[in-house]
Design an enzyme around this catalytic site. Structure first.
Site, PDB file in Angstrom:
ATOM      1  N   ARG A 174      37.188 -27.109 -10.345  1.00 28.35           N
ATOM      2  CA  ARG A 174      38.466 -27.491 -10.721  1.00 28.35           C
ATOM      3  C   ARG A 174      38.832 -26.778 -12.130  1.00 28.35           C
ATOM      4  NH1 ARG A 174      36.861 -30.687  -6.886  1.00 28.35           N
ATOM      5  NH2 ARG A 174      38.405 -32.369  -6.062  1.00 28.35           N
ATOM      6  N   ARG A 207      33.865 -25.718   9.942  1.00 27.48           N
ATOM      7  CA  ARG A 207      34.345 -26.859   9.401  1.00 27.48           C
ATOM      8  C   ARG A 207      35.954 -27.018   9.736  1.00 27.48           C
ATOM      9  NH1 ARG A 207      31.690 -27.720   3.927  1.00 27.48           N
ATOM     10  NH2 ARG A 207      32.515 -29.703   4.036  1.00 27.48           N
ATOM     11  N   SER A 244      39.556 -37.981   1.474  1.00 24.27           N
ATOM     12  CA  SER A 244      38.870 -36.703   1.051  1.00 24.27           C
ATOM     13  C   SER A 244      39.565 -36.432   0.000  1.00 24.27           C
ATOM     14  CB  SER A 244      39.010 -35.923   2.386  1.00 24.27           C
ATOM     15  OG  SER A 244      39.005 -34.514   1.956  1.00 24.27           O
ATOM     16  N   GLN A 288      38.830 -33.444  -1.020  1.00 19.01           N
ATOM     17  CA  GLN A 288      39.539 -32.039  -0.897  1.00 19.01           C
ATOM     18  C   GLN A 288      40.780 -31.921  -0.159  1.00 19.01           C
ATOM     19  OE1 GLN A 288      36.400 -30.048   1.274  1.00 19.01           O
ATOM     20  NE2 GLN A 288      35.053 -30.150  -0.372  1.00 19.01           N
ATOM     21  N   ASP A 335      28.002 -37.173  -0.507  1.00 18.87           N
ATOM     22  CA  ASP A 335      27.232 -35.968  -0.590  1.00 18.87           C
ATOM     23  C   ASP A 335      25.710 -36.715  -0.902  1.00 18.87           C
ATOM     24  OD1 ASP A 335      29.073 -34.378  -0.098  1.00 18.87           O
ATOM     25  OD2 ASP A 335      29.330 -34.077  -2.352  1.00 18.87           O
ATOM     26  N   LYS A 345      30.064 -31.799   7.247  1.00 18.31           N
ATOM     27  CA  LYS A 345      29.852 -31.286   6.024  1.00 18.31           C
ATOM     28  C   LYS A 345      29.054 -29.869   6.236  1.00 18.31           C
ATOM     29  CE  LYS A 345      31.271 -34.564   3.197  1.00 18.31           C
ATOM     30  NZ  LYS A 345      32.636 -34.456   2.454  1.00 18.31           N
ATOM     31  N   ARG A 367      25.370 -33.718   9.292  1.00 18.01           N
ATOM     32  CA  ARG A 367      24.202 -34.434   8.402  1.00 18.01           C
ATOM     33  C   ARG A 367      23.814 -35.756   9.058  1.00 18.01           C
ATOM     34  NH1 ARG A 367      26.607 -33.181   2.380  1.00 18.01           N
ATOM     35  NH2 ARG A 367      26.053 -31.040   2.144  1.00 18.01           N
ATOM     36  N   ARG A 391      22.121 -29.686   0.639  1.00 13.48           N
ATOM     37  CA  ARG A 391      21.420 -30.852   0.416  1.00 13.48           C
ATOM     38  C   ARG A 391      20.541 -31.746   1.432  1.00 13.48           C
ATOM     39  NH1 ARG A 391      24.513 -31.770  -3.802  1.00 13.48           N
ATOM     40  NH2 ARG A 391      26.544 -31.208  -3.822  1.00 13.48           N
TER      41      ARG A 391
HETATM   42  C1  S3P Z   1      34.335 -32.818  -2.979  1.00 16.26           C
HETATM   43  C2  S3P Z   1      34.676 -33.570  -1.893  1.00 16.26           C
HETATM   44  C3  S3P Z   1      34.068 -34.042  -1.038  1.00 16.26           C
HETATM   45  C4  S3P Z   1      32.521 -33.711  -1.246  1.00 16.26           C
HETATM   46  C5  S3P Z   1      32.442 -32.144  -1.450  1.00 16.26           C
HETATM   47  C6  S3P Z   1      33.087 -31.891  -2.836  1.00 16.26           C
HETATM   48  C7  S3P Z   1      35.413 -32.004  -4.029  1.00 16.26           C
HETATM   49  O1  S3P Z   1      34.478 -33.496   0.278  1.00 16.26           O
HETATM   50  O2  S3P Z   1      31.822 -33.772  -0.028  1.00 16.26           O
HETATM   51  O3  S3P Z   1      31.154 -31.830  -1.764  1.00 16.26           O
HETATM   52  O4  S3P Z   1      34.884 -31.501  -5.049  1.00 16.26           O
HETATM   53  O5  S3P Z   1      36.649 -32.465  -3.782  1.00 16.26           O
HETATM   54  P1  S3P Z   1      35.602 -34.446   0.928  1.00 16.26           P
HETATM   55  O6  S3P Z   1      36.594 -34.557   0.015  1.00 16.26           O
HETATM   56  O7  S3P Z   1      35.970 -33.525   2.158  1.00 16.26           O
HETATM   57  O8  S3P Z   1      34.995 -35.611   1.277  1.00 16.26           O
END
Ligand code: S3P
Length: 436
Positions: A24, A119, A175, A177, A323, A350, A354, A396
């Site tokens: 970020r 993914r 999520s 992300q 994670d 992921k 996992r 991981r």
């Molecule tokens: C992350 C959010 C998570 C995490 C990933 C990093 C991020 O994923 O598993 O390693 O930096 O926003 P999700 O938001 O898809 O759960």
């Protein structure tokens, strides 16, 4: 590399910078005015992919060890890349950059490695399309030499960005992300963009974007962002990554006669579910020197060997330790009694599936694990035997099973131990420093 049982671990360590926050810092610096300095930046492969994508978009980024200097060009300063933007193994890079690119008046093409190409991207393509961006996915075979359209929701894909509509998106999944991708697109929208999640996910985007000058408001599980802010470059100090500290938390708890002090770890409550889960399993963890750095809570974590017992891990805590579930499953194999992990179907999408990769490798080591659609049950307490670990290229999985191998009888080896470079290039060296 072959690992065998070690009898104790002692000492102090600092883990590398947080992966989520490092990504970020680069991205928000790129779309801000002037200089952003990111210190304790994670020089892992994923964050280096973010740097290379933004360089391709015309941003000058200097790096010197763990310091990155980003010469931001403001909200509308990115330039079209003539080449495909390659995110490597990084889902965070792909999903967050897509939100930014959705707001640009040019076309971009995104691709990544074989894991990325599997993914699911529908989760961002749907809301970003609702906002007005247009996407075309391509068959990864022979791409980009012979592009063939694909109806899948996977990378590689082309984004045509432009003027965006604001939306209030009810995300079906918790999520960060997805949330971050939509909020970043919202910077370019025609009104206030909102995202509501079923359960709150990590909030680094909300905290950091606000520090760059965005008008962003969080109320419960809804985040709202106002468009067209003037973002100004910042100095960001990245805390140690709790997701990397998690392997040392587990190592210190499982291995007898051990005591570790992990310094300068980010303990944002939307990230630190591992602490609660480990304590619920009987783990001795003490937080020391709690303070705030660049808007993020930070602490030193004192870990002492403990007799662990099983616990139920489900519901709202899941996004705060998503994670860490592979290493929690390893801890559960060393704990007495049953550990039940539920509501974690996200584990399947992921860097590897996992649920499958943890079950396969724990079973190979002699543990009793029953996989489920949304998690697994580990009947703990059986002694583990060394085994050959299949990592599926998932950092991981490699690190979680290194911790298992250091506490098992016999020899543990890996098909690809080097995949740790994605988030923790010095992982094995750091373990060796704690041996005595
Ligand atoms: C992350 C959010 C998570 C995490 C990933 C990093 C991020 O994923 O598993 O390693 O930096 O926003 P999700 O938001 O898809 O759960």
């Amino acid at each position: 590399m072959e690992l065998t049982r070690k009898h104790s671990f002692h000492g102090e360590l600092t883990v590398p910078g947080d992966k989520s926050i490092s990504h970020r810092g680069i991205m928000f610096g790129a779309i801000s005015n002037g200089l952003t300095e990111v210190t304790n930046f994670l020089r892992g492969a994923d964050c280096l992919s973010t740097i290379s994508c933004f360089r391709q978009l015309g941003i000058d980024i200097e790096t010197d060890g763990s310091r990155a200097l980003i010469h931001g060009k403001g909200l509308r300063g990115l330039k079209k890349s003539q080449q495909v933007l390659n995110v490597g193994n990084s889902g965070t890079t792909l999903r967050l950059i897509s939100g930014i690119l959705a707001g640009q008046s040019f076309q971009s093409i995104l691709n990544g490695d074989a894991s990325i190409q599997k993914r699911p991207m529908r989760r961002i393509l749907t809301p970003l399309s609702e906002m007005g961006a247009r996407f075309q996915c391509w068959d990864p075979v022979h791409f980009p030499e012979h592009p063939t359209k694909s109806s899948s929701d996977r990378a590689p894909f082309t984004i045509q960005g432009g003027k965006l509509r604001h939306i209030h998106y009810q995300s079906p999944i918790a999520s960060a992300q997805v949330k971050s991708s939509i909020l970043l697109a919202g910077l370019y929208a025609d009104g206030i963009t909102r995202v509501t999640e079923p359960v709150l996910s990590r909030n680094h985007t909300e905290l950091m974007l606000a520090s760059f000058g965005a008008n962003i408001l969080s109320t419960g599980t809804t985040a709202a962002v106002w468009p067209e802010p003037v973002l100004e470059g910042q100095s960001i100090q990245v805390p140690g990554d709790i997701s990397s500290a998690a392997y040392f938390i587990a190592l210190g708890l499982i291995c007898p006669n051990s005591e570790l002090l992990i310094q300068n770890v980010g303990v944002n409550p939307t990230r630190s579910g591992i602490l609660k889960a480990a304590q619920a399993m009987g783990g001795s963890l003490t937080l020391l020197n709690e303070h705030t750095v660049s808007g993020e809570p930070v602490a030193d974590i004192l870990v002492k060997s403990s007799s662990l017992h099983g616990a139920v891990i489900q519901g709202e805590i899941i996004p705060t330790l998503i994670d860490e579930l592979p290493i929690i499953a390893v801890m559960a194999a060393f704990a007495e009694g049953d550990t039940v992990i539920k509501d974690a179907q996200e584990l399947k999408v992921k860097e590897s599936d996992r649920i499958a990769s943890v079950t396969e490798n724990l079973t190979a080591m002699g543990a009793d694990v029953v996989p489920a659609e949304d998690g697994m049950t580990i009947h703990g307490g059986r002694p583990l035997q060394g085994a050959r670990i299949r990592t599926y290229g998932d950092h991981r999985i490699a690190m979680a099973f290194a911790v298992a191998g250091l506490n098992a009888d016999g020899v543990t080896s890996f098909d690809d131990e080097n995949c740790v470079t994605v988030s923790y290039p010095s992982f094995y060296e750091d373990i060796n420093k704690l041996l005595n």
